[in-house]
Design an enzyme around this catalytic site. Structure first.
Site, PDB file in Angstrom:
ATOM      1  N   ASP A 122       0.852  -1.187   0.000  1.00 63.00           N
ATOM      2  CA  ASP A 122       0.000   0.000   0.000  1.00 63.00           C
ATOM      3  C   ASP A 122       0.890   1.240   0.000  1.00 63.00           C
ATOM      4  O   ASP A 122       2.099   1.156   0.204  1.00 63.00           O
ATOM      5  CB  ASP A 122      -0.994  -0.001   1.163  1.00 63.00           C
ATOM      6  CG  ASP A 122      -0.345   0.062   2.524  1.00 63.00           C
ATOM      7  OD1 ASP A 122       0.864   0.304   2.606  1.00 63.00           O
ATOM      8  OD2 ASP A 122      -1.055  -0.142   3.525  1.00 63.00           O
ATOM      9  N   SER A 123       0.286   2.387  -0.268  1.00 59.89           N
ATOM     10  CA  SER A 123       1.069   3.571  -0.634  1.00 59.89           C
ATOM     11  C   SER A 123       1.598   4.380   0.537  1.00 59.89           C
ATOM     12  O   SER A 123       2.455   5.234   0.354  1.00 59.89           O
ATOM     13  CB  SER A 123       0.205   4.493  -1.501  1.00 59.89           C
ATOM     14  OG  SER A 123      -0.821   5.081  -0.705  1.00 59.89           O
ATOM     15  N   GLY A 124       1.075   4.154   1.731  1.00 62.91           N
ATOM     16  CA  GLY A 124       1.415   4.992   2.868  1.00 62.91           C
ATOM     17  C   GLY A 124       0.347   6.008   3.206  1.00 62.91           C
ATOM     18  O   GLY A 124       0.477   6.753   4.174  1.00 62.91           O
ATOM     19  N   PHE A 126      -2.591   5.595   4.515  1.00 59.73           N
ATOM     20  CA  PHE A 126      -3.180   5.382   5.832  1.00 59.73           C
ATOM     21  C   PHE A 126      -2.311   6.021   6.907  1.00 59.73           C
ATOM     22  O   PHE A 126      -2.811   6.663   7.836  1.00 59.73           O
ATOM     23  CB  PHE A 126      -3.340   3.891   6.124  1.00 59.73           C
ATOM     24  CG  PHE A 126      -3.844   3.610   7.512  1.00 59.73           C
ATOM     25  CD1 PHE A 126      -5.201   3.556   7.772  1.00 59.73           C
ATOM     26  CD2 PHE A 126      -2.975   3.438   8.572  1.00 59.73           C
ATOM     27  CE1 PHE A 126      -5.678   3.328   9.059  1.00 59.73           C
ATOM     28  CE2 PHE A 126      -3.429   3.201   9.861  1.00 59.73           C
ATOM     29  CZ  PHE A 126      -4.783   3.146  10.100  1.00 59.73           C
ATOM     30  N   ASP A 202      -2.617   8.394  -2.074  1.00 61.09           N
ATOM     31  CA  ASP A 202      -3.908   9.060  -1.895  1.00 61.09           C
ATOM     32  C   ASP A 202      -3.956   9.723  -0.529  1.00 61.09           C
ATOM     33  O   ASP A 202      -3.107   9.476   0.327  1.00 61.09           O
ATOM     34  CB  ASP A 202      -5.045   8.041  -1.995  1.00 61.09           C
ATOM     35  CG  ASP A 202      -4.965   6.996  -0.882  1.00 61.09           C
ATOM     36  OD1 ASP A 202      -3.897   6.377  -0.715  1.00 61.09           O
ATOM     37  OD2 ASP A 202      -5.958   6.803  -0.165  1.00 61.09           O
ATOM     38  N   GLN A 252     -11.675   7.131  -2.906  1.00 62.35           N
ATOM     39  CA  GLN A 252     -12.066   7.760  -1.646  1.00 62.35           C
ATOM     40  C   GLN A 252     -13.493   8.313  -1.777  1.00 62.35           C
ATOM     41  O   GLN A 252     -14.205   8.004  -2.709  1.00 62.35           O
ATOM     42  CB  GLN A 252     -11.053   8.854  -1.285  1.00 62.35           C
ATOM     43  CG  GLN A 252      -9.642   8.335  -1.024  1.00 62.35           C
ATOM     44  CD  GLN A 252      -9.541   7.533   0.261  1.00 62.35           C
ATOM     45  OE1 GLN A 252     -10.464   7.489   1.074  1.00 62.35           O
ATOM     46  NE2 GLN A 252      -8.410   6.872   0.453  1.00 62.35           N
ATOM     47  N   GLY A 279     -10.510   4.407   2.381  1.00 56.06           N
ATOM     48  CA  GLY A 279     -11.154   5.464   3.144  1.00 56.06           C
ATOM     49  C   GLY A 279     -12.038   4.965   4.254  1.00 56.06           C
ATOM     50  O   GLY A 279     -12.151   3.766   4.519  1.00 56.06           O
ATOM     51  N   ASP A 326      -7.685  -7.136   2.703  1.00 54.09           N
ATOM     52  CA  ASP A 326      -6.616  -7.413   3.657  1.00 54.09           C
ATOM     53  C   ASP A 326      -6.975  -6.837   5.012  1.00 54.09           C
ATOM     54  O   ASP A 326      -7.816  -5.950   5.117  1.00 54.09           O
ATOM     55  CB  ASP A 326      -5.306  -6.770   3.182  1.00 54.09           C
ATOM     56  CG  ASP A 326      -5.363  -5.242   3.278  1.00 54.09           C
ATOM     57  OD1 ASP A 326      -4.930  -4.695   4.323  1.00 54.09           O
ATOM     58  OD2 ASP A 326      -5.868  -4.591   2.348  1.00 54.09           O
ATOM     59  N   CYS A 364     -10.005 -28.205  12.542  1.00 54.04           N
ATOM     60  CA  CYS A 364      -9.175 -27.276  11.774  1.00 54.04           C
ATOM     61  C   CYS A 364      -7.930 -28.001  11.284  1.00 54.04           C
ATOM     62  O   CYS A 364      -7.318 -28.789  12.011  1.00 54.04           O
ATOM     63  CB  CYS A 364      -8.788 -26.083  12.639  1.00 54.04           C
ATOM     64  SG  CYS A 364      -7.699 -24.894  11.795  1.00 54.04           S
ATOM     65  N   CYS A 366      -5.052 -26.548  10.363  1.00 54.84           N
ATOM     66  CA  CYS A 366      -3.830 -25.750  10.452  1.00 54.84           C
ATOM     67  C   CYS A 366      -2.773 -26.446  11.305  1.00 54.84           C
ATOM     68  O   CYS A 366      -3.068 -27.368  12.082  1.00 54.84           O
ATOM     69  CB  CYS A 366      -4.119 -24.355  10.993  1.00 54.84           C
ATOM     70  SG  CYS A 366      -4.280 -24.244  12.802  1.00 54.84           S
ATOM     71  N   CYS A 369      -3.435 -26.327  15.211  1.00 55.48           N
ATOM     72  CA  CYS A 369      -4.476 -27.231  15.704  1.00 55.48           C
ATOM     73  C   CYS A 369      -4.071 -28.698  15.574  1.00 55.48           C
ATOM     74  O   CYS A 369      -4.492 -29.534  16.375  1.00 55.48           O
ATOM     75  CB  CYS A 369      -5.782 -26.979  14.953  1.00 55.48           C
ATOM     76  SG  CYS A 369      -6.576 -25.405  15.391  1.00 55.48           S
ATOM     77  N   HIS A 395      -3.290 -20.104  13.238  1.00 59.24           N
ATOM     78  CA  HIS A 395      -4.682 -20.558  13.220  1.00 59.24           C
ATOM     79  C   HIS A 395      -5.623 -19.473  12.698  1.00 59.24           C
ATOM     80  O   HIS A 395      -6.489 -19.740  11.854  1.00 59.24           O
ATOM     81  CB  HIS A 395      -5.124 -20.986  14.608  1.00 59.24           C
ATOM     82  CG  HIS A 395      -6.604 -21.219  14.693  1.00 59.24           C
ATOM     83  ND1 HIS A 395      -7.224 -22.305  14.109  1.00 59.24           N
ATOM     84  CD2 HIS A 395      -7.603 -20.458  15.234  1.00 59.24           C
ATOM     85  CE1 HIS A 395      -8.528 -22.222  14.296  1.00 59.24           C
ATOM     86  NE2 HIS A 395      -8.789 -21.115  14.976  1.00 59.24           N
TER      87      HIS A 395
END
Length: 429
Positions: A122-124, A126, A202, A252, A279, A326, A364, A366, A369, A395
């Site tokens: 991501d671009s930064g 946030f 952005d 946005q 956003g 994500d 599960c 994983c 587990c 997990h």
């Protein structure tokens, strides 16, 4: 910087990156008119395939977050074993430490962290919002309150970022050093980091910003998008021999329908490889906002929803057309002993787990587990042993990845709405 920026005269060669739509939810599951009415509009969910230079991503897909070139407490090999198809790292954090030139010399993000699959950065944007407002890492998705000033800072905090039309000045949260980010610098940094998919720089607003500021910010982000495309084309042409890096524009507009749709039309007309829906999103209107965007965005481009992982949000995003998403939540809550099960989220710190020799989740598949008990991981957590975070994180990541994989299969089989009702009914019971 002039008020208008020209698009690059020719789009960069996109060899190695493509997206194709598979099956559409509205066709495979034939939602009833009452379901469509309750949703507020047609269901836009679909399956698809994103092809990158480092492999394919079958969508919908949950992208594991490896902020600083690591999914916290988990080896990259373990992330691959639990079924994650791609990882997302953060340009701001990697710019500060170890520096993008280090990743470039290593052969890019994937080679640096020994991850062989697709990667995102991501671009930064946030971090610019967070540093500027003095906020913690979580965006408020519940409270719309525009009564305060647009430049408000959290009580007791210092404003560490200052935005102008050309870019952002910010202070490092590590040592206080002053740095400059602009669309061009963000592109340069992300090209050096070398992820398969990156995002345009952005400005991220919050639900507390005024309508007037949202409009001002949206125009700033539009102009920054043009500058990102121009710099991206130049860097792609100059970095001969490097795998092509796809560039996604970021949508946005906060809670405003007209601003969201305008952003989608503006950026949708630009030659981006895909789009990120970002956003501040009111949780109760998340599906509506995602649908607004996907009604406008080009159908032949992938759409990534930034920062969600709660089961109800995931299903809402999928059925309204998000292809990937994500969130740091699976590993963040794991470090506080929280683990996911089909019947909700629980805290392993409770005394009742001291002699509970069952797995975190029955059935599960994983690694945690299959090999360890709740009692053992409870002991590790109480003893402040780091391995507790590793095992719970494995997990939790597997739980979310599998849930999304199962949702994708349910779209293909025509059982999506039944699968959603069963999964959420059990989880929130």
């Amino acid at each position: 910087m002039p008020a208008s920026v020209s698009l690059p005269s020719s789009a960069p060669v996109t060899s190695g990156f493509s997206f194709s739509v598979g099956q559409r939810l509205a066709e495979t599951s034939a939602p009833s008119s009452s379901l469509v009415e309750a949703n507020g509009g047609d269901f836009l969910g679909r399956t698809g395939t994103i092809q990158t230079p480092h492999g394919t991503i079958q969508t919908p897909a949950f992208i594991a977050v490896g902020t600083k070139a690591t999914v916290k407490a988990v080896l990259p090999e373990s992330i691959a074993d639990l079924g994650a198809q791609a990882v997302l790292a953060n340009a701001y954090h990697l710019y500060l430490q170890p520096g993008p030139e280090v990743l470039d010399a290593a052969g890019g993000l994937g080679a640096f962290m020994n991850w062989r699959g697709p990667t995102f950065t991501d671009s930064g944007g946030f971090q610019v919002m967070s540093l500027g407002s003095g906020l913690k890492k979580v965006i408020d998705m519940k409270n719309v309150d525009t009564s305060g000033p647009d430049d408000a800072v959290a009580p007791g905090k210092e404003r560490l970022a200052h935005i102008d039309d050309d870019g952002v000045w910010f202070k490092s949260h590590l040592n206080g050093d002053k740095h400059r980010f602009s669309p061009e610098i963000s592109m340069q940094v992300q090209h050096q980091i070398g992820a398969d998919i990156m995002f345009a720089f952005d400005e991220l607003t919050t639900l507390q910003n005024s309508r007037a500021y949202q409009e001002e910010s949206l125009e700033r982000t539009r102009l920054w998008a043009l500058r990102c495309l121009e710099e991206h084309a130049s860097l792609t042409a100059s970095r001969v021999g490097k795998p092509y890096q796809a560039l996604f524009g970021v949508i946005q507009g906060a809670q405003y329908e007209d601003l969201r749709r305008k952003a989608c039309r503006d950026l949708g007309a630009m030659p981006f490889d895909g789009y990120g829906i970002g956003g501040a999103l009111e949780k109760e209107n998340l599906g509506t906002i995602v649908r607004w965007c996907n009604e406008e965005l080009p159908e032949d481009k992938p759409r990534h929803l930034l920062g969600i992982s709660e089961p109800d949000d995931i299903f809402t995003a999928i059925e309204n057309g998000a292809d990937t998403f994500d969130c740091v939540s699976p590993t963040r809550v794991a470090r506080n002993s929280a683990f996911y099960t089909p019947y909700g989220r629980f805290n392993l710190s409770g005394a009742k787990y001291k002699k509970d020799f069952g797995p975190l989740q029955e059935g599960c598949d994983c690694y945690a587990c299959a090999n360890y008990s709740r009692a053992y991981i409870h002991h590790l957590y109480k003893a402040k042993e780091m391995v507790s975070a590793t095992l719970i994180s494995i997990h939790n990541e597997r739980f979310v990845v599998k849930m999304v994989d199962d949702a994708r299969r349910a779209i293909e089989s025509g059982d999506f709405f039944d699968f959603k009702a069963e999964t959420l009914g059990r989880y929130y019971s």
